[in-house]
Scaffold this motif. Structure first.
Motif, PDB file in Angstrom:
ATOM      1  N   MET A   1       0.918  -1.015  -0.100  1.00 42.76           N
ATOM      2  CA  MET A   1      -0.047   0.190   0.037  1.00 42.76           C
ATOM      3  C   MET A   1       0.852   1.190  -0.092  1.00 42.76           C
ATOM      4  O   MET A   1       0.671   2.213  -0.723  1.00 42.76           O
ATOM      5  N   GLN A   2       1.938   1.289   0.683  1.00 40.40           N
ATOM      6  CA  GLN A   2       2.963   2.501   0.889  1.00 40.40           C
ATOM      7  C   GLN A   2       3.357   2.680  -0.564  1.00 40.40           C
ATOM      8  O   GLN A   2       3.462   3.716  -0.772  1.00 40.40           O
ATOM      9  N   LEU A   3       3.702   1.617  -0.790  1.00 40.38           N
ATOM     10  CA  LEU A   3       4.287   1.697  -2.387  1.00 40.38           C
ATOM     11  C   LEU A   3       3.668   2.320  -3.491  1.00 40.38           C
ATOM     12  O   LEU A   3       4.014   2.998  -4.151  1.00 40.38           O
ATOM     13  N   VAL A   4       2.263   1.936  -3.416  1.00 42.89           N
ATOM     14  CA  VAL A   4       1.248   2.538  -4.422  1.00 42.89           C
ATOM     15  C   VAL A   4       1.024   4.071  -4.292  1.00 42.89           C
ATOM     16  O   VAL A   4       1.123   4.863  -4.986  1.00 42.89           O
ATOM     17  N   ILE A   5       1.146   4.235  -2.773  1.00 44.14           N
ATOM     18  CA  ILE A   5       0.929   5.901  -2.340  1.00 44.14           C
ATOM     19  C   ILE A   5       2.110   6.486  -2.814  1.00 44.14           C
ATOM     20  O   ILE A   5       2.188   7.615  -3.314  1.00 44.14           O
ATOM     21  N   ALA A   6       3.240   5.790  -2.560  1.00 43.22           N
ATOM     22  CA  ALA A   6       4.749   6.650  -3.035  1.00 43.22           C
ATOM     23  C   ALA A   6       4.747   6.845  -4.677  1.00 43.22           C
ATOM     24  O   ALA A   6       5.295   7.769  -5.079  1.00 43.22           O
ATOM     25  N   LEU A   7       4.225   5.553  -5.536  1.00 44.11           N
ATOM     26  CA  LEU A   7       4.158   5.794  -6.899  1.00 44.11           C
ATOM     27  C   LEU A   7       3.274   6.935  -7.311  1.00 44.11           C
ATOM     28  O   LEU A   7       3.639   8.009  -8.225  1.00 44.11           O
ATOM     29  N   PRO A 174       3.142  -9.655  -6.546  1.00 42.10           N
ATOM     30  CA  PRO A 174       4.200  -8.439  -6.519  1.00 42.10           C
ATOM     31  C   PRO A 174       5.624  -8.534  -6.536  1.00 42.10           C
ATOM     32  O   PRO A 174       5.656  -9.369  -5.718  1.00 42.10           O
ATOM     33  N   GLY A 175       6.095  -8.169  -7.598  1.00 39.57           N
ATOM     34  CA  GLY A 175       7.553  -8.349  -7.694  1.00 39.57           C
ATOM     35  C   GLY A 175       7.939  -9.556  -8.242  1.00 39.57           C
ATOM     36  O   GLY A 175       9.187  -9.843  -8.529  1.00 39.57           O
ATOM     37  N   TYR A 176       7.153 -10.528  -8.648  1.00 35.98           N
ATOM     38  CA  TYR A 176       7.648 -11.610  -9.145  1.00 35.98           C
ATOM     39  C   TYR A 176       6.644 -11.539 -10.543  1.00 35.98           C
ATOM     40  O   TYR A 176       5.670 -11.465 -10.825  1.00 35.98           O
ATOM     41  N   GLU A 177       7.498 -12.457 -11.594  1.00 37.03           N
ATOM     42  CA  GLU A 177       7.093 -12.538 -12.868  1.00 37.03           C
ATOM     43  C   GLU A 177       5.700 -13.401 -13.039  1.00 37.03           C
ATOM     44  O   GLU A 177       5.606 -14.534 -12.561  1.00 37.03           O
ATOM     45  N   SER A 178       4.643 -12.818 -13.570  1.00 37.08           N
ATOM     46  CA  SER A 178       3.382 -13.631 -13.748  1.00 37.08           C
ATOM     47  C   SER A 178       3.275 -13.873 -15.212  1.00 37.08           C
ATOM     48  O   SER A 178       4.154 -13.210 -15.949  1.00 37.08           O
ATOM     49  N   ILE A 179       2.432 -15.004 -15.506  1.00 35.96           N
ATOM     50  CA  ILE A 179       2.161 -15.440 -16.811  1.00 35.96           C
ATOM     51  C   ILE A 179       0.813 -15.364 -17.051  1.00 35.96           C
ATOM     52  O   ILE A 179      -0.163 -16.161 -16.134  1.00 35.96           O
ATOM     53  N   PHE A 180       0.133 -14.847 -17.948  1.00 31.88           N
ATOM     54  CA  PHE A 180      -1.321 -15.054 -18.186  1.00 31.88           C
ATOM     55  C   PHE A 180      -1.268 -15.057 -19.924  1.00 31.88           C
ATOM     56  O   PHE A 180      -0.477 -14.666 -20.729  1.00 31.88           O
ATOM     57  N   THR A 181      -2.406 -15.972 -20.271  1.00 26.57           N
ATOM     58  CA  THR A 181      -2.577 -16.189 -21.673  1.00 26.57           C
ATOM     59  C   THR A 181      -4.015 -15.638 -21.955  1.00 26.57           C
ATOM     60  O   THR A 181      -4.992 -15.886 -21.171  1.00 26.57           O
ATOM     61  N   PHE A 249       4.282  -7.382 -11.841  1.00 27.38           N
ATOM     62  CA  PHE A 249       3.614  -6.051 -11.232  1.00 27.38           C
ATOM     63  C   PHE A 249       4.197  -5.641 -10.232  1.00 27.38           C
ATOM     64  O   PHE A 249       4.859  -6.623  -9.307  1.00 27.38           O
ATOM     65  N   PRO A 250       4.252  -4.409 -10.010  1.00 26.49           N
ATOM     66  CA  PRO A 250       5.107  -3.842  -8.836  1.00 26.49           C
ATOM     67  C   PRO A 250       4.537  -3.787  -7.654  1.00 26.49           C
ATOM     68  O   PRO A 250       4.887  -4.121  -6.397  1.00 26.49           O
ATOM     69  N   VAL A 251       3.050  -3.765  -7.478  1.00 23.50           N
ATOM     70  CA  VAL A 251       2.293  -3.598  -6.203  1.00 23.50           C
ATOM     71  C   VAL A 251       1.071  -4.298  -6.393  1.00 23.50           C
ATOM     72  O   VAL A 251       0.514  -4.613  -7.446  1.00 23.50           O
ATOM     73  N   SER A 252       0.378  -4.799  -5.245  1.00 23.73           N
ATOM     74  CA  SER A 252      -0.796  -5.266  -5.085  1.00 23.73           C
ATOM     75  C   SER A 252      -1.689  -4.275  -5.505  1.00 23.73           C
ATOM     76  O   SER A 252      -1.576  -2.997  -5.571  1.00 23.73           O
ATOM     77  N   PHE A 275     -10.000  -6.065 -19.681  1.00 21.19           N
ATOM     78  CA  PHE A 275     -10.282  -7.165 -18.376  1.00 21.19           C
ATOM     79  C   PHE A 275      -9.892  -6.230 -17.253  1.00 21.19           C
ATOM     80  O   PHE A 275      -8.653  -5.466 -17.166  1.00 21.19           O
ATOM     81  N   ALA A 276     -10.362  -6.679 -15.839  1.00 26.16           N
ATOM     82  CA  ALA A 276     -10.181  -6.070 -14.604  1.00 26.16           C
ATOM     83  C   ALA A 276      -9.804  -7.303 -13.862  1.00 26.16           C
ATOM     84  O   ALA A 276     -10.174  -8.399 -13.925  1.00 26.16           O
ATOM     85  N   PHE A 277      -8.777  -6.937 -12.998  1.00 23.04           N
ATOM     86  CA  PHE A 277      -8.375  -7.954 -11.930  1.00 23.04           C
ATOM     87  C   PHE A 277      -7.677  -7.512 -10.752  1.00 23.04           C
ATOM     88  O   PHE A 277      -7.335  -6.354 -10.730  1.00 23.04           O
ATOM     89  N   THR A 278      -7.612  -8.161  -9.755  1.00 25.30           N
ATOM     90  CA  THR A 278      -7.115  -7.718  -8.568  1.00 25.30           C
ATOM     91  C   THR A 278      -5.894  -8.512  -8.138  1.00 25.30           C
ATOM     92  O   THR A 278      -5.820  -9.849  -8.185  1.00 25.30           O
ATOM     93  N   ILE A 279      -4.791  -8.103  -7.780  1.00 28.04           N
ATOM     94  CA  ILE A 279      -3.638  -8.586  -7.326  1.00 28.04           C
ATOM     95  C   ILE A 279      -3.550  -8.425  -5.908  1.00 28.04           C
ATOM     96  O   ILE A 279      -3.473  -7.499  -5.323  1.00 28.04           O
ATOM     97  N   GLU A 280      -3.498  -9.617  -5.076  1.00 28.90           N
ATOM     98  CA  GLU A 280      -3.346  -9.465  -3.600  1.00 28.90           C
ATOM     99  C   GLU A 280      -2.069  -9.329  -2.961  1.00 28.90           C
ATOM    100  O   GLU A 280      -0.965  -9.906  -3.931  1.00 28.90           O
ATOM    101  N   GLY A 281      -1.931  -8.547  -2.070  1.00 25.74           N
ATOM    102  CA  GLY A 281      -0.378  -8.319  -1.595  1.00 25.74           C
ATOM    103  C   GLY A 281      -0.030  -9.524  -0.687  1.00 25.74           C
ATOM    104  O   GLY A 281      -0.555 -10.325  -0.419  1.00 25.74           O
TER     105      GLY A 281
END
Ligand SMILES: [Cu+2]
Length: 281
Positions: A1-7, A174-181, A249-252, A275-281
């Motif tokens: 969350m702090q990262l999002v705010i900083a960004l 967050p911070g790791y490579e994801s793969i989507f198709t 993705f940088p942050v949740s 598409f919309a999606f949520t990334i959990e922290g």
């Protein structure tokens, strides 16, 4: 969350510096900026106007700006309610002139559907580096945006005669490579197998966070793509029905993306599938 705010704080403070009639975007790289203006000022919702952008380094024109993905500048407009997405270029409307290149000044007709706030992103390349500047644009008129953001979390979208489905092969952390198709079929269920490169890639994805504090883009994955530079040409790898993407993705948070591609059977139709999606922290 702090990262999002900083960004967001970073993007917000970098967006200052507008002058009357010409606004100035922030850039990820020091020294780069985009001065832009509209005619009329402001643009009015639903009415065609002209958008002019000037890419600058230390306040000066960049006569050796590099074409990347077959265009000098990729300009993206996303409405604050996330319902409107526009990805456009001067070259879509007219030939680029020597004057435009020498002055690194480009313009194109632009119609934005709703009044209110938009994120504007300018993607360009110089000295073999990918560069991006962002800013905010206010559109006048009386066609309001939605009160709630346009976030549909469905993983299958029917649009333009196709059914487009999103699968997470490696879920986003967050911070790791994801793969989507992204899987493409016709509404009748036939696999789409006639994808052709559009702007030098088989598939494009533009990603924003739901607060429009962050925007990025990526392309259909292929081996060694992380070593691509703007001067290189991406290979044509995928004809369908699957387009794989790798992204860190940088942050949740809540994100929206638009997947863009073109079929050989409809070369003038540029799909932009949300598409919309949520990334959990
Ligand atoms: Cu583009």
């Amino acid at each position: 969350m702090q990262l999002v705010i900083a960004l967001q704080a970073l993007l917000a403070c970098a967006g200052e510096g507008g002058e009357s009639a010409v606004d100035s975007g922030s850039a990820a790289e020091p020294g780069y900026s985009v001065a832009w203006s509209t005619e009329p000022d402001p643009l009015l919702a639903g009415d065609e106007g002209i958008f002019t952008e000037r890419i600058l380094l230390d306040g000066e024109a960049i006569p050796d700006l590099q074409a990347n993905h077959e265009r000098f500048v990729h300009t993206l407009f996303v409405s604050a309610d996330l319902s409107s997405f526009t990805h456009t270029h001067m070259e879509d409307f007219t030939e680029i002139t020597a004057t435009a290149i020498r002055s690194s000044t480009f313009n194109f007709p632009l119609t934005l559907p709703y009044s209110g706030d938009y994120l504007v992103a300018f993607d360009y390349a110089h000295h073999d580096a990918w560069l991006q500047s962002t800013d905010r644009l206010a559109v006048g008129g009386s066609v309001p945006q939605r009160e709630e953001p346009a976030l549909d979390f469905a993983t299958s979208v029917a649009t333009g005669g196709l059914v487009v489905s999103l699968t997470w092969d490696v879920p986003a952390v967050p911070g790791y490579e994801s793969i989507f198709t992204v899987h493409l079929t016709t509404e009748g269920g036939d696999e789409v197998t006639d994808l052709v490169p559009w702007l030098g890639a088989d598939g494009h994805v533009v990603l924003v966070d739901a607060n429009l504090g962050w925007i990025s883009h990526t392309h259909a994955w292929f081996p060694d793509m992380q070593n691509m530079t703007p001067g290189m040409t991406m290979p044509h790898v995928y004809e369908g029905p699957d387009l794989p993407f790798h992204y860190t993705f940088p942050v949740s948070g809540t994100y929206k993306m638009w997947v863009q591609f073109v079929r050989a059977s409809a070369p003038d139709t540029i799909y932009a599938v949300p598409f919309a999606f949520t990334i959990e922290g």
